[in-house]
Design a protein around this motif. Sequence first.
Motif, short mmCIF file in Angstrom:
data_model
loop_
_atom_site.label_atom_id
_atom_site.label_comp_id
_atom_site.label_asym_id
_atom_site.label_seq_id
_atom_site.Cartn_x
_atom_site.Cartn_y
_atom_site.Cartn_z
N PHE A 105 0.82 -1.22 0.00
CA PHE A 105 0.00 0.00 0.00
C PHE A 105 0.86 1.26 0.00
O PHE A 105 1.96 1.28 0.53
CB PHE A 105 -0.90 0.02 1.24
CG PHE A 105 -1.92 -1.08 1.28
CD1 PHE A 105 -3.19 -0.89 0.78
CD2 PHE A 105 -1.61 -2.33 1.82
CE1 PHE A 105 -4.14 -1.91 0.81
CE2 PHE A 105 -2.54 -3.35 1.86
CZ PHE A 105 -3.81 -3.13 1.35
N ASN A 109 0.63 0.82 5.85
CA ASN A 109 -0.38 0.04 6.57
C ASN A 109 0.14 -1.11 7.41
O ASN A 109 -0.44 -2.20 7.42
CB ASN A 109 -1.44 -0.50 5.59
CG ASN A 109 -2.26 0.60 4.96
OD1 ASN A 109 -2.19 1.75 5.39
ND2 ASN A 109 -3.01 0.28 3.94
N LEU A 110 1.24 -0.88 8.11
CA LEU A 110 1.66 -1.88 9.11
C LEU A 110 0.84 -1.63 10.37
O LEU A 110 0.30 -0.55 10.57
CB LEU A 110 3.14 -1.73 9.43
CG LEU A 110 4.13 -1.97 8.30
CD1 LEU A 110 5.56 -1.84 8.82
CD2 LEU A 110 3.93 -3.34 7.65
N VAL A 111 0.79 -2.64 11.24
CA VAL A 111 0.18 -2.44 12.56
C VAL A 111 1.29 -1.93 13.47
O VAL A 111 2.19 -2.68 13.86
CB VAL A 111 -0.44 -3.76 13.09
CG1 VAL A 111 -1.12 -3.52 14.43
CG2 VAL A 111 -1.44 -4.32 12.08
N ASP B 177 -7.94 4.15 11.72
CA ASP B 177 -7.44 4.23 10.35
C ASP B 177 -7.72 2.89 9.67
O ASP B 177 -7.41 1.83 10.23
CB ASP B 177 -5.92 4.50 10.43
CG ASP B 177 -5.25 4.43 9.08
OD1 ASP B 177 -5.96 4.57 8.07
OD2 ASP B 177 -4.03 4.24 9.04
N GLY B 179 -6.31 1.65 7.15
CA GLY B 179 -5.14 1.08 6.48
C GLY B 179 -4.75 -0.30 6.99
O GLY B 179 -4.78 -1.28 6.21
N PRO B 180 -4.37 -0.44 8.28
CA PRO B 180 -3.96 -1.75 8.76
C PRO B 180 -5.07 -2.80 8.64
O PRO B 180 -4.79 -3.98 8.39
CB PRO B 180 -3.62 -1.50 10.24
CG PRO B 180 -3.31 -0.06 10.33
CD PRO B 180 -4.19 0.61 9.31
N ILE B 181 -6.33 -2.37 8.76
CA ILE B 181 -7.45 -3.32 8.64
C ILE B 181 -7.50 -3.84 7.19
O ILE B 181 -7.60 -5.05 6.96
CB ILE B 181 -8.79 -2.63 9.02
CG1 ILE B 181 -8.74 -2.21 10.50
CG2 ILE B 181 -9.98 -3.54 8.75
CD1 ILE B 181 -9.89 -1.35 10.96
N ALA B 183 -5.04 -3.90 5.11
CA ALA B 183 -3.84 -4.70 4.85
C ALA B 183 -4.05 -6.14 5.31
O ALA B 183 -3.68 -7.09 4.61
CB ALA B 183 -2.64 -4.09 5.58
N LEU B 184 -4.67 -6.31 6.47
CA LEU B 184 -4.91 -7.67 6.98
C LEU B 184 -5.99 -8.38 6.15
O LEU B 184 -5.86 -9.56 5.84
CB LEU B 184 -5.32 -7.62 8.46
CG LEU B 184 -4.22 -7.76 9.51
CD1 LEU B 184 -3.72 -9.20 9.57
CD2 LEU B 184 -3.03 -6.85 9.25
N CYS B 197 -5.65 -8.90 15.18
CA CYS B 197 -4.31 -8.46 14.76
C CYS B 197 -4.24 -6.99 14.35
O CYS B 197 -3.17 -6.39 14.41
CB CYS B 197 -3.81 -9.30 13.58
SG CYS B 197 -3.71 -11.02 13.97
N ALA B 198 -5.35 -6.42 13.90
CA ALA B 198 -5.30 -5.01 13.44
C ALA B 198 -6.14 -4.09 14.32
O ALA B 198 -5.65 -3.08 14.80
CB ALA B 198 -5.76 -4.92 11.99
N PRO B 201 -4.95 -4.21 18.44
CA PRO B 201 -3.65 -3.56 18.69
C PRO B 201 -3.64 -2.07 18.34
O PRO B 201 -3.06 -1.27 19.06
CB PRO B 201 -2.69 -4.33 17.79
CG PRO B 201 -3.33 -5.63 17.57
CD PRO B 201 -4.79 -5.37 17.55
N THR B 202 -4.32 -1.69 17.25
CA THR B 202 -4.30 -0.28 16.85
C THR B 202 -5.03 0.58 17.87
O THR B 202 -4.63 1.72 18.15
CB THR B 202 -4.95 -0.12 15.45
OG1 THR B 202 -4.35 -1.07 14.57
CG2 THR B 202 -4.73 1.26 14.88
#
Lengths: 274, 282
Positions: A105, A109-111, B177, B179-181, B183-184, B197-198, B201-202
């Motif tokens: 991305f 978009n890392l956690v 956000d 984004g991480p959601i 991505a997973l 995992c998203a 933790p976020t």
Amino acid sequence: MNRVTSATHSTRALDTAAGGMIGVRGLAHRYPDGTQALDGIDLAVATGEAVVLLGHNASGKSTLLKALTRLIEPTAGAITLDGTDVIAAGPRELRDVRRRVGTVFQSINLVDQVSVLSNVIHGSLGRQSSPRNWFAWMAATDTRDEAMECLERVGLAPFAARRADQLSGGQRQRVAIARVLMQRSRIVLADEPVAALDPRAGREVMDLLWRIVTEEKLTLVCSLHQLELAESYGDRVVALKNGRLLLDGRIGDLSRDDLAALYTVDVAPAGDTR
Amino acid sequence: MSRLDTRPMPAPSAGGPRSPSRFTRPGWGALITVLVLGGMAVHGVSRLDLSPERLLNAPARTWDFLSRGFPPATDRIPNLAEAMLETIEMAIIGTALGVLFSLPIALLAARNTTPHSWVHVAAKSLLTVMRSVPDLVWAMVFVVSVGLGPIAGILTIMVDTIGFAGRFFAERIEELDRGPIDALRSTGATRLSVMACAVIPTAFPSFTGTSLYCLEKSVRGAAVLGLVGAGGIGVELNVAFQLRQFDTAMTIIIMILVVVLLAERLSGVARKRMLDGGASVR
């Protein structure tokens, strides 16, 4: 370079049906506010091909990449990825398709709150949904070893225990590439992977992505803004403008006129207040 | 290329646009609301049985309480400490259970993680009910259900925490956000894995801050639950007032004050350290 016509659309779509990796026919997406982000996109990408998507901001590049795996639901059209009908796929089938498609991305978009190693292990969640893969400290030894190998390939093994938000932008994007490696995907979709990076870090990330794509014989669709990067890292250019396919052809064939047509903003004539 | 317009700006004319009036007449709805509220306030005051005699006697009675309250009954501290410990334990256990249960309810209540809009409405309504009923009322209900003692207090704190933390957790999840959601999701992860995992933790630093605030609030709340028989130091406070042992009551009030201030201080320090240092789920 060839301007796209309906004839080229149908020819390529048939190629896909015959065994290409990505096939898109008549893809459209309209946002709830009425914006037509994609309008009748036809695209075929062969196995192992590297396609660079070009186009100005809001031309539809990101929407197209997200629509391919239905992270954004298309409003019309057909998509085939690695032989699977993506539009018709149910939840389980869709997860299986997504597992075969690694995505890099623009916003990385890392956690951020978990370790680099956990982020890489998350790449395996599509094929091993066990809760053990939620965090690095819970993961099986072989999963951790595989994730460490992926980190080694992107040159970040010494950073495995760090929190993701403690890395630089370039390093974070390399972790995202390691996550794609961990996914063991056959297709990589990269949405402006260097947009948030300085030119040097951007070049390093593109070198790394290109090396992995060629070593693993992956199919790549990568949206970029920089033409010099497009020339270095792609076999073919597909250009979008206002949600429509404008150009499709070999990178060497891109002419000044093509670029002018691509990046010229359509301005309403003076006095036209529509 | 466009040219700059160098013509002078036209001067404002006397017949230019008029500015809006400074005051506007309130609507009928606002007028009726103000009249109803004012009427209720006047009616309420008339029912207070306010007499000059009661007002004049109040300072003397307060002075009587204070003079009999000091010096506090320090010899009762060892006995009262046990009740105070029970209060703190009730707060810790009740808050821990509340936070634990509020997490899944918040995931069901947040628009971006709920499996269905009906589930979202049901979970939100449940949180509203839990939050809207005052904790002393919950305590009375649980005293009826499970009898007198700390179990009723723990259940009260748990329900109160679920109502409060569940709402804030859900709001935080909705603000996350994407984004991480995404991505997973793009890896083919299941909905449960994406949440574990998203999403969690976020939102974890915010969850930590809210949980610590809940603990602080629970310690304060637990101190008075005993007034309705739900265990803790409040039971002792109630007895001391009924027997007019104001020195014991004053000791309890000071103990509550010290514990609540200490809890606020500790929670503030912990919150600052966790948020500044970046709370993590490694």
